[in-house]
Design a protein around this motif. Structure first.
Motif, PDB file in Angstrom:
ATOM      1  N   LEU A 234       0.833  -1.210   0.000  1.00  0.00           N
ATOM      2  CA  LEU A 234       0.000   0.000   0.000  1.00  0.00           C
ATOM      3  C   LEU A 234       0.864   1.255   0.000  1.00  0.00           C
ATOM      4  O   LEU A 234       0.606   2.206  -0.750  1.00  0.00           O
ATOM      5  N   ASP A 235       1.890   1.253   0.849  1.00  0.00           N
ATOM      6  CA  ASP A 235       2.765   2.423   0.930  1.00  0.00           C
ATOM      7  C   ASP A 235       3.501   2.648  -0.396  1.00  0.00           C
ATOM      8  O   ASP A 235       3.640   3.796  -0.850  1.00  0.00           O
ATOM      9  N   ALA A 236       3.965   1.562  -1.006  1.00  0.00           N
ATOM     10  CA  ALA A 236       4.683   1.691  -2.281  1.00  0.00           C
ATOM     11  C   ALA A 236       3.744   2.171  -3.381  1.00  0.00           C
ATOM     12  O   ALA A 236       4.116   3.018  -4.204  1.00  0.00           O
ATOM     13  N   ALA A 237       2.517   1.649  -3.389  1.00  0.00           N
ATOM     14  CA  ALA A 237       1.537   2.089  -4.388  1.00  0.00           C
ATOM     15  C   ALA A 237       1.265   3.579  -4.248  1.00  0.00           C
ATOM     16  O   ALA A 237       1.202   4.313  -5.245  1.00  0.00           O
ATOM     17  N   ALA A 238       1.104   4.036  -3.009  1.00  0.00           N
ATOM     18  CA  ALA A 238       0.866   5.460  -2.761  1.00  0.00           C
ATOM     19  C   ALA A 238       2.063   6.300  -3.203  1.00  0.00           C
ATOM     20  O   ALA A 238       1.903   7.363  -3.812  1.00  0.00           O
ATOM     21  N   ARG A 239       3.254   5.817  -2.919  1.00  0.00           N
ATOM     22  CA  ARG A 239       4.469   6.572  -3.260  1.00  0.00           C
ATOM     23  C   ARG A 239       4.624   6.723  -4.773  1.00  0.00           C
ATOM     24  O   ARG A 239       4.894   7.819  -5.279  1.00  0.00           O
ATOM     25  N   TYR A 240       4.436   5.630  -5.488  1.00  0.00           N
ATOM     26  CA  TYR A 240       4.572   5.693  -6.950  1.00  0.00           C
ATOM     27  C   TYR A 240       3.462   6.542  -7.569  1.00  0.00           C
ATOM     28  O   TYR A 240       3.706   7.339  -8.486  1.00  0.00           O
ATOM     29  N   ALA A 241       2.252   6.374  -7.088  1.00  0.00           N
ATOM     30  CA  ALA A 241       1.138   7.155  -7.637  1.00  0.00           C
ATOM     31  C   ALA A 241       1.356   8.648  -7.385  1.00  0.00           C
ATOM     32  O   ALA A 241       1.099   9.484  -8.260  1.00  0.00           O
ATOM     33  N   LYS A 242       1.829   8.987  -6.197  1.00  0.00           N
ATOM     34  CA  LYS A 242       2.036  10.397  -5.860  1.00  0.00           C
ATOM     35  C   LYS A 242       3.133  11.000  -6.733  1.00  0.00           C
ATOM     36  O   LYS A 242       3.048  12.176  -7.132  1.00  0.00           O
ATOM     37  N   ASP A 243       4.139  10.218  -7.062  1.00  0.00           N
ATOM     38  CA  ASP A 243       5.195  10.727  -7.927  1.00  0.00           C
ATOM     39  C   ASP A 243       4.647  11.041  -9.321  1.00  0.00           C
ATOM     40  O   ASP A 243       5.029  12.053  -9.927  1.00  0.00           O
ATOM     41  N   VAL A 244       3.770  10.190  -9.821  1.00  0.00           N
ATOM     42  CA  VAL A 244       3.139  10.461 -11.116  1.00  0.00           C
ATOM     43  C   VAL A 244       2.324  11.745 -11.042  1.00  0.00           C
ATOM     44  O   VAL A 244       2.398  12.609 -11.927  1.00  0.00           O
ATOM     45  N   ILE A 245       1.530  11.878  -9.982  1.00  0.00           N
ATOM     46  CA  ILE A 245       0.674  13.056  -9.822  1.00  0.00           C
ATOM     47  C   ILE A 245       1.503  14.335  -9.726  1.00  0.00           C
ATOM     48  O   ILE A 245       1.196  15.344 -10.369  1.00  0.00           O
ATOM     49  N   ASP A 246       2.580  14.286  -8.951  1.00  0.00           N
ATOM     50  CA  ASP A 246       3.351  15.503  -8.670  1.00  0.00           C
ATOM     51  C   ASP A 246       4.392  15.844  -9.734  1.00  0.00           C
ATOM     52  O   ASP A 246       4.666  17.026  -9.969  1.00  0.00           O
ATOM     53  N   ASN A 247       4.960  14.848 -10.387  1.00  0.00           N
ATOM     54  CA  ASN A 247       6.150  15.096 -11.196  1.00  0.00           C
ATOM     55  C   ASN A 247       6.044  14.727 -12.669  1.00  0.00           C
ATOM     56  O   ASN A 247       6.975  14.998 -13.432  1.00  0.00           O
TER      57      ASN A 247
END
Length: 577
Positions: A234-247
């Motif tokens: 879950l944490d890894a999914a959130a981290r990767y998704a947030k990177d797509v959203i932000d960067n």
């Protein structure tokens, strides 16, 4: 030729692609149709050599998967040959299961072959790595579909070497835990190859692969769990998704409906897209979903047969609408409803532009407006589909600059959109809780909802149920909802079964008279003859075994090892790229 021009532009060297046997999941593209040492000799040829992976291998899968997943999920109502998916009564002899399986394994084979050829390309490291990253991302996507549909399946890393070893009909199934690990490993390599490469519209880039990895990890997080999910995933999914959203530099299109128009085939919201061309030569480079879901007479050739492939009553109710309400009474706040399904009162400016737009009721009952029609409503649910439609030949010309051919159009198919990543992020942050007040998760959820729903208010918290419902409305008819159920069934099958078994999967009586009277007189008269067919409501049972499809019988005949229990494989030590 521009490198970014996907169309169906297959290099001459690859025009001979084909398969020797449709039953063998180890089938690989034939190599006698091209000369390897005469191709992959430049950066441009590396890009061209990947182009066809965005269309041809996926062609048959697209048609079959659409019916399978939308019917199972309760979004679509069908009868006849496709009724077993609505009724959860399908077996391994069904043609759509066989065709979908063949197409996905073939896609894996094509990706493996192209990836291997690119390794020896006489081109810059930049061009080779980018093309190899694209091939691996599409390979991972194919396997992601396979494992979610069938669970434990064989692991085919290199078709050529495995065929050479003579193991094509003894290949064992591998536990799906290890299949997921293999997908993750493949995407990690794709990220390494794609990192720092310039984004080109329509092509896979670093953030496409990262978004897919987030989705894979969210799905895997519940596998083998009971009532909760693996927090590391879950944490890894959130981290990767947030990177797509932000960067990623990508953003949601301001108008939801634009995602599905010809003019927006290549758009910044689309992370992974199948790129089609409106030609029958070669046949598999074409999109023909309009024929599958459009009403007879909708396109220029009269080659649509989707009158009975229609939005379910349950999906309509999820949007808060009903065919028993007049157009004036049905709510219109959520713009996704009209972009997903046609109902009385709907007019579409992007369709039939040479006739001033497409009017749903006029199409049903005006012979001058739509010559050659049957002039009646054939949909038993009172609605017809919108996504995957391009309109008539003039619409196609205005959108893409050329005319389509029979059962061949160039409307792109988006398999992963940024809005999906926003909802993945929100769900991953919620994780094993029932809700979250995390501002970034709320922002992600609200970005999706406020784009579609007029007057949406930013909530103080977002629950799992909020995201679950939003995903259905956002991604309906994009082949995704069934996989939401599969993902959730890994850790909470009972909740999925309760919901599926309670869905309204039947039809109505008397809607044609209701609609026709309204069109001709302006009176909306719901009489006793207009009613929901409760007595025809299917009594379905969805136990845990229903969340994987039966393996095609042809595969089992070819490879009896598929009847045995799966084995475990340490994929990271066994395989490498």
């Amino acid at each position: 030729m521009k490198i970014s021009n996907l169309k169906y532009c297959i290099p001459v060297a690859l025009m001979g692609l084909g398969f020797s046997s449709c039953e063998d999941f180890l089938d690989r593209p034939k190599e006698d149709g091209y000369v390897v040492d005469q191709f992959y000799q430049s950066d441009e040829e590396c890009a061209q050599g990947v182009n066809y992976l965005y269309s041809m291998p996926w062609n048959d899968m697209l048609q079959q998967l659409y019916h399978i997943t939308e019917d199972l999920a309760g979004n679509c109502h069908e009868s006849g040959d496709n009724a077993p998916f609505v009724l959860f009564s399908v077996d391994g002899s069904h043609a759509k299961i066989r065709s979908c399986s063949e197409a996905l394994w073939q896609t894996n084979a094509h990706c493996n072959t192209v990836y291997g050829l690119l390794k020896g390309a006489n081109a810059s490291s930049y061009a080779k790595e980018r093309a190899m990253g694209e091939a691996l991302t599409l390979k991972a996507l194919a396997y992601f579909y396979i494992v979610r549909l069938w669970g434990d399946v064989p692991l085919v890393h290199d078709n050529g070497s495995e065929i050479g070893a003579g193991i094509s009909n003894t290949k064992p199934k591998v536990d799906r835990q290890d299949i997921y690990e293999y997908i993750v490993m493949t995407l990690e390599e794709a990220l390494r190859l794609l990192e720092g490469k310039k984004y080109e519209p329509g092509r896979i880039d670093y953030y496409s692969a990262e978004g897919l990895l987030a989705k894979v990890l969210l799905t895997r997080s519940g596998l083998g769990m009971d009532g909760s999910r693996n927090q590391d995933d879950l944490d890894a999914a959130a981290r990767y998704a947030k990177d797509v959203i932000d960067n990623s530099g990508r953003s949601l299109l301001s108008n939801y409906e634009d995602n599905f128009k010809l003019e927006f085939n290549k758009n910044e919201e689309a992370l992974i897209t199948l790129a089609w061309y409106g030609s029958r030569d070669p046949w598999t480079a074409n999109n023909y979903l309009q024929q599958e879901v459009g009403m007879n007479g909708f396109d220029s050739y009269g080659q649509c047969w989707g009158d009975w492939t229609v939005p379910s009553v349950d999906l309509q109710e999820a949007f808060g609408v009903s065919p028993l309400r007049s157009p004036e009474q049905n709510p219109s706040a959520d713009t996704r409803r009209k972009a997903t399904m046609m109902m009385p009162g709907d007019v579409y400016s992007q369709f039939w532009r040479n006739k001033g737009g497409f009017d749903y009721l006029r199409f049903l009952y005006d012979e001058e407006y739509a010559p050659g029609k049957t002039y009646q409503l054939n949909s038993g649910t009172g609605a017809n589909q919108v996504k995957h439609l391009y309109g008539n030949s003039e619409d196609h010309y205005q959108g893409l600059g050329y005319y389509p051919q029979e059962q061949a159009n160039g409307l792109a198919t988006h398999l992963l959109r940024l809005s999906d990543i926003y909802l993945i992020y929100a769900e991953a942050v919620i994780g094993n809780n029932s809700s979250t007040s995390d501002a970034s998760a709320i922002d992600a959820f609200y970005a999706v909802r406020s784009r579609a729903v007029h007057g949406a208010i930013r909530p103080a918290s977002v629950s799992f149920d909020d995201v679950w419902k939003e995903r259905r409305l956002e991604l309906a008819f994009e082949g995704d909802r069934w996989f939401d159920y599969v993902r959730r069934s890994y850790y909470d099958a009972a909740a999925c079964s309760r919901e599926l078994e309670s869905q309204r999967r039947s039809t109505y009586y008397g809607l044609d008279d209701l609609y026709k009277t309204y069109y001709e007189t302006g009176r909306w008269e719901v009489t006793s003859s207009v009613r929901y067919a409760d007595e025809m409501e299917p009594n379905i049972t969805v136990d845990k075994s229903k969340y994987t499809l039966p393996l095609p019988e042809t595969d089992i005949v070819f490879n009896p090892s598929l009847m045995k229990d799966p084995i475990r494989v340490d994929v990271r030590s066994e395989y490498s790229y």
